[in-house]
Write a protein that holds these residues in place. Sequence first.
Motif, PDB file in Angstrom:
ATOM      1  N   ALA A  77       0.830  -1.209   0.000  1.00 61.36           N
ATOM      2  CA  ALA A  77       0.000   0.000   0.000  1.00 61.36           C
ATOM      3  C   ALA A  77       0.860   1.252   0.000  1.00 61.36           C
ATOM      4  CB  ALA A  77      -0.945  -0.006   1.203  1.00 61.36           C
ATOM      5  N   GLY A  78       1.898   1.266   0.819  1.00 63.98           N
ATOM      6  CA  GLY A  78       2.771   2.432   0.883  1.00 63.98           C
ATOM      7  C   GLY A  78       3.534   2.665  -0.403  1.00 63.98           C
ATOM      8  N   MET A  79       4.050   1.580  -0.997  1.00 64.01           N
ATOM      9  CA  MET A  79       4.842   1.749  -2.220  1.00 64.01           C
ATOM     10  C   MET A  79       3.980   2.136  -3.414  1.00 64.01           C
ATOM     11  SD  MET A  79       8.004  -0.967  -2.079  1.00 64.01           S
ATOM     12  CE  MET A  79       7.146  -2.453  -1.574  1.00 64.01           C
ATOM     13  N   VAL A  80       2.781   1.561  -3.542  1.00 62.79           N
ATOM     14  CA  VAL A  80       1.917   1.966  -4.650  1.00 62.79           C
ATOM     15  C   VAL A  80       1.515   3.424  -4.491  1.00 62.79           C
ATOM     16  CG1 VAL A  80      -0.287   1.569  -5.814  1.00 62.79           C
ATOM     17  CG2 VAL A  80       1.109  -0.375  -5.139  1.00 62.79           C
ATOM     18  N   THR A  81       1.252   3.862  -3.253  1.00 61.02           N
ATOM     19  CA  THR A  81       0.947   5.273  -3.032  1.00 61.02           C
ATOM     20  C   THR A  81       2.109   6.148  -3.472  1.00 61.02           C
ATOM     21  OG1 THR A  81      -0.499   4.744  -1.153  1.00 61.02           O
ATOM     22  CG2 THR A  81       0.323   6.992  -1.301  1.00 61.02           C
ATOM     23  N   ALA A  82       3.334   5.766  -3.098  1.00 61.27           N
ATOM     24  CA  ALA A  82       4.511   6.556  -3.488  1.00 61.27           C
ATOM     25  C   ALA A  82       4.663   6.615  -4.999  1.00 61.27           C
ATOM     26  CB  ALA A  82       5.764   5.957  -2.850  1.00 61.27           C
ATOM     27  N   LEU A  83       4.457   5.490  -5.674  1.00 56.19           N
ATOM     28  CA  LEU A  83       4.610   5.454  -7.131  1.00 56.19           C
ATOM     29  C   LEU A  83       3.492   6.223  -7.823  1.00 56.19           C
ATOM     30  CD1 LEU A  83       5.757   1.746  -7.463  1.00 56.19           C
ATOM     31  CD2 LEU A  83       7.154   3.777  -7.918  1.00 56.19           C
ATOM     32  N   GLU A  84       2.286   6.206  -7.263  1.00 54.69           N
ATOM     33  CA  GLU A  84       1.204   7.014  -7.820  1.00 54.69           C
ATOM     34  C   GLU A  84       1.506   8.503  -7.645  1.00 54.69           C
ATOM     35  OE1 GLU A  84      -1.448   6.696  -9.593  1.00 54.69           O
ATOM     36  OE2 GLU A  84      -1.534   4.525  -9.779  1.00 54.69           O
ATOM     37  N   LEU A  85       1.984   8.900  -6.483  1.00 56.00           N
ATOM     38  CA  LEU A  85       2.374  10.294  -6.279  1.00 56.00           C
ATOM     39  C   LEU A  85       3.458  10.695  -7.265  1.00 56.00           C
ATOM     40  CD1 LEU A  85       2.441  10.416  -2.372  1.00 56.00           C
ATOM     41  CD2 LEU A  85       0.870  11.683  -3.844  1.00 56.00           C
ATOM     42  N   ALA A  86       4.406   9.793  -7.485  1.00 54.56           N
ATOM     43  CA  ALA A  86       5.488  10.082  -8.425  1.00 54.56           C
ATOM     44  C   ALA A  86       4.957  10.323  -9.829  1.00 54.56           C
ATOM     45  CB  ALA A  86       6.494   8.928  -8.423  1.00 54.56           C
ATOM     46  N   ARG A  87       3.940   9.591 -10.228  1.00 57.62           N
ATOM     47  CA  ARG A  87       3.370   9.791 -11.562  1.00 57.62           C
ATOM     48  C   ARG A  87       2.797  11.187 -11.731  1.00 57.62           C
ATOM     49  NH1 ARG A  87      -1.060   6.221 -12.691  1.00 57.62           N
ATOM     50  NH2 ARG A  87      -0.604   6.427 -14.889  1.00 57.62           N
ATOM     51  N   HIS A  88       2.399  11.789 -10.607  1.00 56.82           N
ATOM     52  CA  HIS A  88       1.847  13.144 -10.638  1.00 56.82           C
ATOM     53  C   HIS A  88       2.888  14.197 -10.278  1.00 56.82           C
ATOM     54  CE1 HIS A  88      -2.179  11.536 -11.194  1.00 56.82           C
ATOM     55  NE2 HIS A  88      -1.980  10.722 -10.186  1.00 56.82           N
ATOM     56  N   GLY A  89       4.162  13.785 -10.160  1.00 55.28           N
ATOM     57  CA  GLY A  89       5.225  14.740  -9.893  1.00 55.28           C
ATOM     58  C   GLY A  89       5.296  15.221  -8.463  1.00 55.28           C
ATOM     59  N   VAL A  90       4.868  14.389  -7.497  1.00 56.07           N
ATOM     60  CA  VAL A  90       4.916  14.760  -6.080  1.00 56.07           C
ATOM     61  C   VAL A  90       5.918  13.857  -5.376  1.00 56.07           C
ATOM     62  CG1 VAL A  90       3.621  14.883  -3.918  1.00 56.07           C
ATOM     63  CG2 VAL A  90       2.561  15.626  -6.061  1.00 56.07           C
ATOM     64  N   PRO A  91       6.961  14.431  -4.762  1.00 55.01           N
ATOM     65  CA  PRO A  91       7.961  13.600  -4.074  1.00 55.01           C
ATOM     66  C   PRO A  91       7.451  13.094  -2.732  1.00 55.01           C
ATOM     67  CG  PRO A  91       8.527  15.924  -3.884  1.00 55.01           C
ATOM     68  CD  PRO A  91       7.319  15.850  -4.778  1.00 55.01           C
ATOM     69  N   SER A  92       7.989  11.964  -2.320  1.00 55.36           N
ATOM     70  CA  SER A  92       7.622  11.398  -1.016  1.00 55.36           C
ATOM     71  C   SER A  92       8.827  10.721  -0.400  1.00 55.36           C
ATOM     72  CB  SER A  92       6.470  10.399  -1.155  1.00 55.36           C
ATOM     73  OG  SER A  92       6.856   9.277  -1.928  1.00 55.36           O
ATOM     74  N   VAL A  93       8.802  10.613   0.921  1.00 57.26           N
ATOM     75  CA  VAL A  93       9.777   9.843   1.687  1.00 57.26           C
ATOM     76  C   VAL A  93       9.050   8.637   2.258  1.00 57.26           C
ATOM     77  CG1 VAL A  93      11.313   9.806   3.678  1.00 57.26           C
ATOM     78  CG2 VAL A  93      11.154  11.876   2.263  1.00 57.26           C
ATOM     79  N   VAL A  94       9.535   7.439   1.949  1.00 53.49           N
ATOM     80  CA  VAL A  94       8.929   6.207   2.448  1.00 53.49           C
ATOM     81  C   VAL A  94       9.775   5.674   3.596  1.00 53.49           C
ATOM     82  CG1 VAL A  94       8.185   3.867   1.886  1.00 53.49           C
ATOM     83  CG2 VAL A  94       8.000   5.677   0.164  1.00 53.49           C
ATOM     84  N   CYS A  95       9.190   5.575   4.780  1.00 58.10           N
ATOM     85  CA  CYS A  95       9.893   5.057   5.952  1.00 58.10           C
ATOM     86  C   CYS A  95       9.448   3.616   6.202  1.00 58.10           C
ATOM     87  CB  CYS A  95       9.579   5.918   7.170  1.00 58.10           C
ATOM     88  SG  CYS A  95      10.190   7.610   7.055  1.00 58.10           S
ATOM     89  N   GLN A  96      10.384   2.692   6.044  1.00 53.16           N
ATOM     90  CA  GLN A  96      10.093   1.268   6.231  1.00 53.16           C
ATOM     91  C   GLN A  96      10.868   0.761   7.430  1.00 53.16           C
ATOM     92  OE1 GLN A  96       8.143  -0.906   5.744  1.00 53.16           O
ATOM     93  NE2 GLN A  96       9.008  -2.933   5.498  1.00 53.16           N
ATOM     94  N   ALA A  97      10.159   0.240   8.435  1.00 56.21           N
ATOM     95  CA  ALA A  97      10.793  -0.158   9.690  1.00 56.21           C
ATOM     96  C   ALA A  97      11.770  -1.316   9.508  1.00 56.21           C
ATOM     97  CB  ALA A  97       9.722  -0.521  10.720  1.00 56.21           C
TER      98      ALA A  97
END
Length: 564
Positions: A43-63
């Motif tokens: 869920a987190g990675m698909v959200t990050a990749l979807e944001l990337a498609r729209h040109g929005v950067p994200s930081v993914v924190c994986q424990a």
Amino acid sequence: MHRPDTTPRPSLYYPYRVHDAWLPSQHPRDGRTPVVIAGGGPAGMVTALELARHGVPSVVCQADVQLSQGSRAIVFTRRSLEILQQVGVADRMTAHGLPWRFGNSFYRGQHVFRMEAPHDPDDRFYPLLNLQQQYLEQFLYEACVASPWVDFRWGNKVTHVALEDAGVRATVDTSEGEYVLEADWLVAADGGRSGIRSQLGLPMEGTSYEGLFVIADIQIDLPLPTERRAYFDPDWNPGNTVLMHRQSQGIWRVDYQLPAGESPEEALRPESLKARIDAQLAMIGFGGTPWQLDWCSVYSARTLTLPNYVHGRVVFVGDAAHLLPIFGVRGANTAFQDAQSLGWHLAYTVKGLAGPSLMANYSAERVGAAREIIAEAGKSTRFMTPPTRGFRLLRDAVLSLSLTQDFVRPLYHWRTSRPHEYTHSALNSPGDDDALFPAGPAHGAPPRNVRLGPDAYLLDDLGGGFDLLYFTTGAHLPQAVIDVVQAWRQRGVALRVTAVGCADPVHGADRTVPDPEGRAWARYGVSTSGSAYLLRPDQHVCARWITLDAPRLHAALQQALPTY
């Protein structure tokens, strides 16, 4: 300090890799980031990749510092593969996975029901695909690493979230201590035991069922097709249910319900696992076939959801937002739909292309989807694991009658996960011609694919922005429609026009799709040149017209991107 396990996880078939932890001492101090995603699962990675498609950067924190242990989610639907195609991993999924479309139910040695999932030549993907979750996570992670918009940080655990008026302060723990990330938004994708949900004191609504199931992945050579197999009331497990699925790499998933009162610790003892798996193999005619255990776990069926997925600048997605039973393959497949929806809602909000009501719409739509799924999944769950004596009597009556009566056998149907239709979405255009169409995807529905060539389909090039499908036999779009398209592009809205029906390029369209046999027109219920569909960035229909005109296109876009 957070110290994730660095011992490679055991597996008979998957080579686990321990990744280097991201440490704050080795990187410059962070500035404010648009989005922090707590949780690096699907869920987190698909959200990050979807944001990337729209040109929005994200930081993914994986424990953790390695991918999840065990096969976990293994069945992915056609709609999930269409979503994964958008983020660039569907081809790898189909190359490694096992496609299928039939499910079988057995009672007292008799084959009492066969489910057939529909499959059309216009569909690129099979209805269902089996592949262990580690492979999915690997493909998604590699896509994240390849994206300049995603900063993926292994060994980083979000331990505290402080809500502010215009953002979030996230405390992140690592093996060398804590640091703080400031963000405009935080996405809680930290799973079913969400620490963020607990910290914010957010209760879930719904039902937890008492029945427990063992998941056991075994490596075994069985000459059986890739089809779901459900066994009701077997002699070795009376009154309960057993499920079997073939996976890649010679792995079979065996799910079986535990007798009432047995604890998870007792169920996972090696001698208990061996006795029950041996009994199941003997029952289906493969007693004595050698096998090895790869992974096992215990789960309970729960149908729970948060009543609201947006709390200030914290937004929930996937299992952090809802807990769904696996019957009907709803867990990960629902999470993908969450993530695809969240990606564009959040991106357009971050970029200032819509007002705060857009995020409220994400919550309303996806909570509605979860509740619909809960209603459907509850029926399957109560059949698989009856919660009361009354439900058990009803289930047992269906089982008994199914031996001789055809009319009850469809009650075995497991109600496979399907994409939610946002029929009543606030983003749907109230002034279009939706009610006049005789066929085709209606308000809020996902699109229908169309085969355009040997390896070309309509959905291959849709998504990542708004899509206007313009069905025409003419050489050009009306100039007034072109002017509206250009005006919205100047606002920063991605809007692409696909002309469907002409052999030659259509003026004003970004691409032209010939439709010599009229299959696309038929699948979309179109009979008149000048008809059109407007698809949101998650590909769901928000407007359609028998005859498109410029004012109604402008109004539909205003409806889909509210400024309030």
